[in-house]
Design an enzyme around this catalytic site. Structure first.
Site, PDB file in Angstrom:
ATOM      1  N   LYS A 119      53.520  30.077  29.562  1.00 31.86           N
ATOM      2  CA  LYS A 119      53.344  28.760  30.182  1.00 31.86           C
ATOM      3  C   LYS A 119      54.660  27.990  30.247  1.00 31.86           C
ATOM      4  CE  LYS A 119      48.418  27.913  29.614  1.00 31.86           C
ATOM      5  NZ  LYS A 119      47.350  27.008  29.247  1.00 31.86           N
ATOM      6  N   LYS A 200      45.882  37.736  34.926  1.00 31.97           N
ATOM      7  CA  LYS A 200      44.580  37.222  34.493  1.00 31.97           C
ATOM      8  C   LYS A 200      44.068  36.152  35.457  1.00 31.97           C
ATOM      9  CE  LYS A 200      44.253  33.837  31.392  1.00 31.97           C
ATOM     10  NZ  LYS A 200      43.229  32.872  31.029  1.00 31.97           N
ATOM     11  N   LYS A 203      42.337  29.296  35.699  1.00 23.79           N
ATOM     12  CA  LYS A 203      41.976  28.025  36.339  1.00 23.79           C
ATOM     13  C   LYS A 203      43.168  27.404  37.032  1.00 23.79           C
ATOM     14  CE  LYS A 203      39.323  26.180  32.586  1.00 23.79           C
ATOM     15  NZ  LYS A 203      40.319  26.100  31.549  1.00 23.79           N
TER      16      LYS A 203
HETATM   17  P1  ATP Z   1      44.193  27.783  32.191  1.00 22.10           P
HETATM   18  O1  ATP Z   1      44.592  28.511  33.424  1.00 22.10           O
HETATM   19  O2  ATP Z   1      44.046  26.299  32.387  1.00 22.10           O
HETATM   20  O3  ATP Z   1      44.993  28.180  30.975  1.00 22.10           O
HETATM   21  P2  ATP Z   1      41.982  29.589  31.784  1.00 22.10           P
HETATM   22  O4  ATP Z   1      41.450  29.932  33.124  1.00 22.10           O
HETATM   23  O5  ATP Z   1      42.869  30.605  31.111  1.00 22.10           O
HETATM   24  O6  ATP Z   1      42.695  28.184  31.871  1.00 22.10           O
HETATM   25  P3  ATP Z   1      40.704  28.668  29.388  1.00 22.10           P
HETATM   26  O7  ATP Z   1      40.093  27.326  29.301  1.00 22.10           O
HETATM   27  O8  ATP Z   1      42.086  28.827  28.820  1.00 22.10           O
HETATM   28  O9  ATP Z   1      40.746  29.224  30.881  1.00 22.10           O
HETATM   29  O10 ATP Z   1      39.759  29.731  28.708  1.00 22.10           O
HETATM   30  C1  ATP Z   1      38.434  29.511  28.329  1.00 22.10           C
HETATM   31  C2  ATP Z   1      37.841  30.772  27.758  1.00 22.10           C
HETATM   32  O11 ATP Z   1      37.657  31.729  28.800  1.00 22.10           O
HETATM   33  C3  ATP Z   1      38.707  31.483  26.712  1.00 22.10           C
HETATM   34  O12 ATP Z   1      37.861  32.073  25.738  1.00 22.10           O
HETATM   35  C4  ATP Z   1      39.410  32.546  27.486  1.00 22.10           C
HETATM   36  O13 ATP Z   1      39.769  33.637  26.680  1.00 22.10           O
HETATM   37  C5  ATP Z   1      38.340  32.938  28.496  1.00 22.10           C
HETATM   38  N1  ATP Z   1      38.966  33.390  29.740  1.00 22.10           N
HETATM   39  C6  ATP Z   1      39.741  32.652  30.555  1.00 22.10           C
HETATM   40  N2  ATP Z   1      40.166  33.384  31.602  1.00 22.10           N
HETATM   41  C7  ATP Z   1      39.609  34.625  31.439  1.00 22.10           C
HETATM   42  C8  ATP Z   1      39.664  35.828  32.201  1.00 22.10           C
HETATM   43  N3  ATP Z   1      40.359  35.896  33.324  1.00 22.10           N
HETATM   44  N4  ATP Z   1      38.967  36.882  31.756  1.00 22.10           N
HETATM   45  C9  ATP Z   1      38.242  36.814  30.608  1.00 22.10           C
HETATM   46  N5  ATP Z   1      38.163  35.707  29.843  1.00 22.10           N
HETATM   47  C10 ATP Z   1      38.832  34.626  30.242  1.00 22.10           C
END
Ligand code: ATP
Ligand code: LTN
Length: 336
Positions: A119, A200, A203
């Protein structure tokens, strides 16, 4: 084990930093729902984590987003009567324990976190909060004497750090904290971007790129465009070990949604094209998100009721959190 000794205690959270997507559902929410009645659960909307990046700071929008994420927890199947669901910033003890843990955690441990590296590399300027983010996460987990932390693969390092922070504190200042373990789902722990299967699904990326993620609240026509335009190679390989990253991602999503094995999927698609696979992935996704969207609309229609549930739960969470904070304060010689 948790205080009651009977059911393991669970803590997990999602940041209100954008729209919840298929990765968040398969990696986190679905496993929360699956085991909710075997465990004592605390599911938090972690808004203090969201504000570690400046674009999430939005006085009106962020509160609305936190409500939306809580409503999506319930819409995904979290039973409001059987679980504690609240917004992190409504329970001040999270921020307060973070300070105590800041003072007992070596800085070098934070510089080793791969999520911080990823990040911060992408930004010119980085807040202190972004580096400190895993300590806040440790406070979340430790406040509730948590045994298990169900997360996607990307969060395992943070949960291991939480164990290290707790172990060091207990060793230096006396037994205050329970040591937690991460649990990762058997499938769906790492859903990749549909437009970039090497990264990955996330969001924040989804806010910049239309075809990156399937969001749980997207219109069906948008979901169709995203899935049907998913990046694949030009081959015809359906065996998971031999397929390219894009096809592996589609097979992984389908396996996770339907429970079918990779062998069964390879047999089914042999001799067919990737278009057929995409159509089935689309169908499976739509069947999953339709009921979620319907239940979400019901919660969204009554924001006062939702706020009342969140306030009641925050009160209950605070009781537990205050007891743990007091133990940590006493161990360090601070507090009244
Ligand atoms: P950001 O992009 O804002 O960091 P994010 O999409 O990675 O957000 P988080 O709020 O960080 O989402 O994650 C929430 C939960 O969902 C965590 O347990 C994370 O491990 C899981 N998660 C997020 N993205 C994935 C993914 N692509 N596949 C599987 N699990 C995920
Ligand atoms: N950092 C996590 C969100 C999160 C969390 C937690 C997850 C904050 N506190 C405690 C599990 C337990 C993320 O970005 N997914």
């Amino acid at each position: 084990m948790s205080e009651s000794g009977a059911r393991p205690r669970v803590f997990s959270g999602i940041q209100p930093s954008g729209d919840l997507h298929l990765g968040t559902y398969l990696g986190a929410l679905r496993q929360w729902v699956e085991h909710q009645h075997e465990r004592e659960n605390v599911f938090c909307v972690v808004d203090l984590h969201a504000i570690t990046v400046p674009e999430a700071i939005d006085p009106k929008g962020l509160k609305a987003k936190s409500r939306e994420v809580a409503a999506l927890y319930f819409a995904s199947g979290i039973d409001p009567d059987a679980n504690l669901v609240f917004v992190q910033s409504h329970v001040r003890e999270h921020a307060e324990l973070t300070w105590l843990l800041n003072c007992t955690t070596p800085l070098g441990w934070l510089h080793r976190m791969t999520q911080f590296k990823a990040k911060s590399d992408a930004r010119e300027s980085v807040s202190t909060g972004l580096l400190d983010y895993p300590v806040l996460q440790a406070a979340d987990i430790l406040l509730y004497d948590t045994d298990l932390v169900p997360v996607g693969e990307d969060q395992v390092q943070h949960v291991e750090l939480t164990r290290d922070i707790a172990q060091r504190f207990n060793h230096l200042f006396g037994e205050v904290f329970t040591l937690p373990d991460a649990t990762v789902p058997p499938s769906g722990a790492r859903v990749m971007g549909f437009d970039d299967p090497d990264a990955k699904m996330s969001k924040s990326v989804a806010q910049e790129r239309d075809r990156h993620a399937v969001n749980l609240l997207d219109d069906e026509s948008v979901i169709k465009k995203t899935v049907m335009s998913a990046v694949t190679d030009s081959g015809r390989e359906f065996r998971f070990e031999h397929a390219g990253a894009g096809v592996r991602n589609l097979l992984g999503v389908l396996r996770s949604l339907t429970g079918e094995s990779y062998e069964a999927l390879a047999d089914r698609y042999e001799g067919r094209g990737y278009g057929d696979l995409k159509k089935d992935v689309l169908e499976a996704i739509l069947e999953t998100v339709r009921p979620i969207r319907e239940r979400y609309e019901a919660y969204a229609a009554d924001p006062a009721e939702l706020d009342a549930i969140l306030a009641r739960n925050a009160d209950r969470a605070r009781e537990h959190a205050a007891r743990t904070l007091k133990r940590a304060q006493d161990a360090l010689g601070v507090g009244a």
